[in-house]
Design a protein around this motif. Sequence first.
Motif, mmCIF file in Angstrom:
data_model
loop_
_atom_site.group_PDB
_atom_site.id
_atom_site.type_symbol
_atom_site.label_atom_id
_atom_site.label_comp_id
_atom_site.label_asym_id
_atom_site.label_seq_id
_atom_site.Cartn_x
_atom_site.Cartn_y
_atom_site.Cartn_z
ATOM 1 N N TRP A 1 0.826 -1.208 0.000
ATOM 2 C CA TRP A 1 0.000 0.000 0.000
ATOM 3 C C TRP A 1 0.858 1.255 0.000
ATOM 4 O O TRP A 1 0.504 2.256 -0.619
ATOM 5 N N MET A 2 1.998 1.180 0.672
ATOM 6 C CA MET A 2 2.940 2.300 0.639
ATOM 7 C C MET A 2 3.595 2.401 -0.731
ATOM 8 O O MET A 2 3.696 3.474 -1.326
ATOM 9 N N GLN A 3 4.022 1.257 -1.245
ATOM 10 C CA GLN A 3 4.752 1.230 -2.509
ATOM 11 C C GLN A 3 3.918 1.760 -3.665
ATOM 12 O O GLN A 3 4.426 2.465 -4.547
ATOM 13 N N LEU A 4 2.611 1.443 -3.671
ATOM 14 C CA LEU A 4 1.728 1.873 -4.747
ATOM 15 C C LEU A 4 1.063 3.219 -4.473
ATOM 16 O O LEU A 4 0.289 3.709 -5.296
ATOM 17 N N GLY A 5 1.334 3.807 -3.327
ATOM 18 C CA GLY A 5 0.790 5.130 -3.023
ATOM 19 C C GLY A 5 -0.687 5.138 -2.700
ATOM 20 O O GLY A 5 -1.346 6.175 -2.837
ATOM 21 N N TRP A 6 -1.223 4.005 -2.246
ATOM 22 C CA TRP A 6 -2.644 3.967 -1.900
ATOM 23 C C TRP A 6 -2.925 4.685 -0.592
ATOM 24 O O TRP A 6 -4.043 5.138 -0.363
ATOM 25 N N ILE A 7 -1.941 4.751 0.281
ATOM 26 C CA ILE A 7 -2.116 5.447 1.539
ATOM 27 C C ILE A 7 -1.074 6.556 1.642
ATOM 28 O O ILE A 7 -0.030 6.512 0.979
ATOM 29 N N ASP A 8 -1.366 7.541 2.483
ATOM 30 C CA ASP A 8 -0.469 8.681 2.634
ATOM 31 C C ASP A 8 0.550 8.468 3.740
ATOM 32 O O ASP A 8 1.655 9.004 3.675
ATOM 33 N N TYR A 9 0.160 7.706 4.748
ATOM 34 C CA TYR A 9 1.106 7.463 5.838
ATOM 35 C C TYR A 9 0.835 6.113 6.471
ATOM 36 O O TYR A 9 -0.274 5.577 6.411
ATOM 37 N N LEU A 10 1.881 5.572 7.081
ATOM 38 C CA LEU A 10 1.794 4.303 7.792
ATOM 39 C C LEU A 10 2.349 4.501 9.200
ATOM 40 O O LEU A 10 3.364 5.176 9.384
ATOM 41 N N VAL A 11 1.660 3.922 10.183
ATOM 42 C CA VAL A 11 2.124 3.977 11.575
ATOM 43 C C VAL A 11 2.245 2.551 12.088
ATOM 44 O O VAL A 11 1.358 2.045 12.787
ATOM 45 N N PRO A 12 3.326 1.842 11.758
ATOM 46 C CA PRO A 12 3.469 0.475 12.288
ATOM 47 C C PRO A 12 3.510 0.496 13.806
ATOM 48 O O PRO A 12 4.196 1.320 14.414
ATOM 49 N N GLN A 13 2.761 -0.410 14.409
ATOM 50 C CA GLN A 13 2.723 -0.493 15.866
ATOM 51 C C GLN A 13 3.955 -1.282 16.343
ATOM 52 O O GLN A 13 3.925 -2.505 16.462
ATOM 53 N N VAL A 14 5.011 -0.556 16.592
ATOM 54 C CA VAL A 14 6.263 -1.195 17.012
ATOM 55 C C VAL A 14 6.268 -1.211 18.541
ATOM 56 O O VAL A 14 6.954 -0.425 19.195
ATOM 57 N N TYR A 15 5.493 -2.121 19.090
ATOM 58 C CA TYR A 15 5.217 -2.128 20.528
ATOM 59 C C TYR A 15 6.204 -2.993 21.317
ATOM 60 O O TYR A 15 5.864 -3.542 22.360
ATOM 61 N N TRP A 16 7.435 -3.103 20.810
ATOM 62 C CA TRP A 16 8.475 -3.866 21.490
ATOM 63 C C TRP A 16 9.590 -2.917 21.926
ATOM 64 O O TRP A 16 9.702 -1.796 21.423
ATOM 65 N N HIS A 17 10.414 -3.367 22.825
ATOM 66 C CA HIS A 17 11.514 -2.534 23.292
ATOM 67 C C HIS A 17 12.752 -2.751 22.426
ATOM 68 O O HIS A 17 12.846 -3.715 21.663
#
Length: 524
Positions: free
Chosen positions: A292-308
């Motif tokens: 979705w990022m590569q094809l420009g379908w979305i403007d932003y991504l917020v991966p939930q990096v919930y690890w330390h």
Amino acid sequence: MLILLKKQRAFYSLFLLLLNFAVLAQTPSPKREFRAVWIASVANIDWPAQKGLSTEAQQKAFTAILDDHQKNGMNAVIVQIRPAADALYRSQLEPWSEWLTGKQGKELSSPYDPLDFMLTQSHQHGMEFHAWFNPYRATFDAKAITAPDHITRRKPEWFIKYDGKLLFNPGIPEVRTYITSVIMDVVRRYDIDGVHFDDYFYPYPVANTAFADDSTFTRYNNGFRNKNDWRRNNVDLLIKGISDSINAVKPYVKFGISPFGVWKNKAEDPAGSATRAGAPTYSTLYADTRKWMQLGWIDYLVPQVYWHIGHKAADYKTIVEWWSLNSFNRHLYIGHSAYKVGTDANAAWQDSNEIPRQLRLNRSLPAVGGSVYFSSKSVLKNTNHMQDSLRSYYCYPALVPLMNWKQAKPLPPTTIVRAQQTTKGVYLQWQPVADARYYLIYRLEKDRFCDTPIWNKQYWEPFHAELNNPARIVAKVFSNTTRYLDVAPLEEGKYTYVVTTLDRLQNESAPSQSVTLTYKKYSL
């Protein structure tokens, strides 16, 4: 002896905290950075704090949340307005949420619209408002009591029961049409800045429990022979369809998604991250987030990096660095697990420096444009001085990052028409600019740049550098006002003020003419 040891530990903890603040303060503060919190309504996690509050109590609580996060340096809020095929706004398509009124479908006791109120307040606080939808969840748990007109009752054939919950069946074309219509209803009727999805697509798997969509695959396979590929395509169709719909109606509205932090583990694909996460989005939730990022379908991504940092199976540093190489010039913000600070048993989350370390890493990677925290309540608790750390780290304001692929018409500069010292502070007034979203006020000390007109190239660079310094920003005010009172306790001397204009995407105009005045302290 025991008392002495406790005092030593307390002193050491305070020393580390002060040292942490000092390090944070030395970290260069960018003029543009996305800073947001998730405000969850489901189960009354953040707002409203309980079901059935009065209108006054709801409004007072939401405004207080914004007041605190404004002090925390936030420039956006992501607010859950559709947790389970219900609405925290006036909708003809879905019933009022039980988390708001106390019973799903129950009318508010007053005619106000919570979403209108939240939008107005967020914008007055200088914050973007991203409307957070849960696209596929129809009931929150097995105990849910749905309203008579809830979509699960009107269209029961659209749903699959899984782990006690009713979920929209992503393989049915009419489901995609319906979900899109709900979202576009909000896009059309409300002045939102963004549409936001979280990590719930196909459900997180439950051991020995299949998601019963065999008959749907048989009927709507679209030529796919592999069910996993078909499921991913179903989600792709929804994401692409919503993206196209938003861009056709209001192309300035942003579309962002916050998935589980890992796309693929390297063990399943060399292009994946060097992790061993248990539920990668691609193969478990059937969400091809990288695509979705590569094809420009979305403007932003917020991966939930919930690890330390240093987690054995899913190291924060490894994941964030991987995403920074796979953002494809779309915006990448990182989701932080504020809820783990001081509560998770792992030693890393007992350390008050964990989130600050993560933030310093983020800023060291040019592709990372900001952070989002889950959730508001966890930040405001200030466990292990987390909120104090954010106020140090975000000591200067920031504009949201620009999205160069979204076209914007440059706004003309405004003109300052009045600047004078009063008994209450420095009063500024400027001319309104059509289509302005915000006005940005800068205050510069007289000796910071030359008085020569700014169009003289010889003096433009130092002036421009000052306007790129967020420390010079006094305030960002919404476009319904063209005046500002600077009440900061200033030392005597000369100060220069400049005002710029921001459009709704926060593209900034050329500066107004500069106005310099001599500030004198009033004697009582």
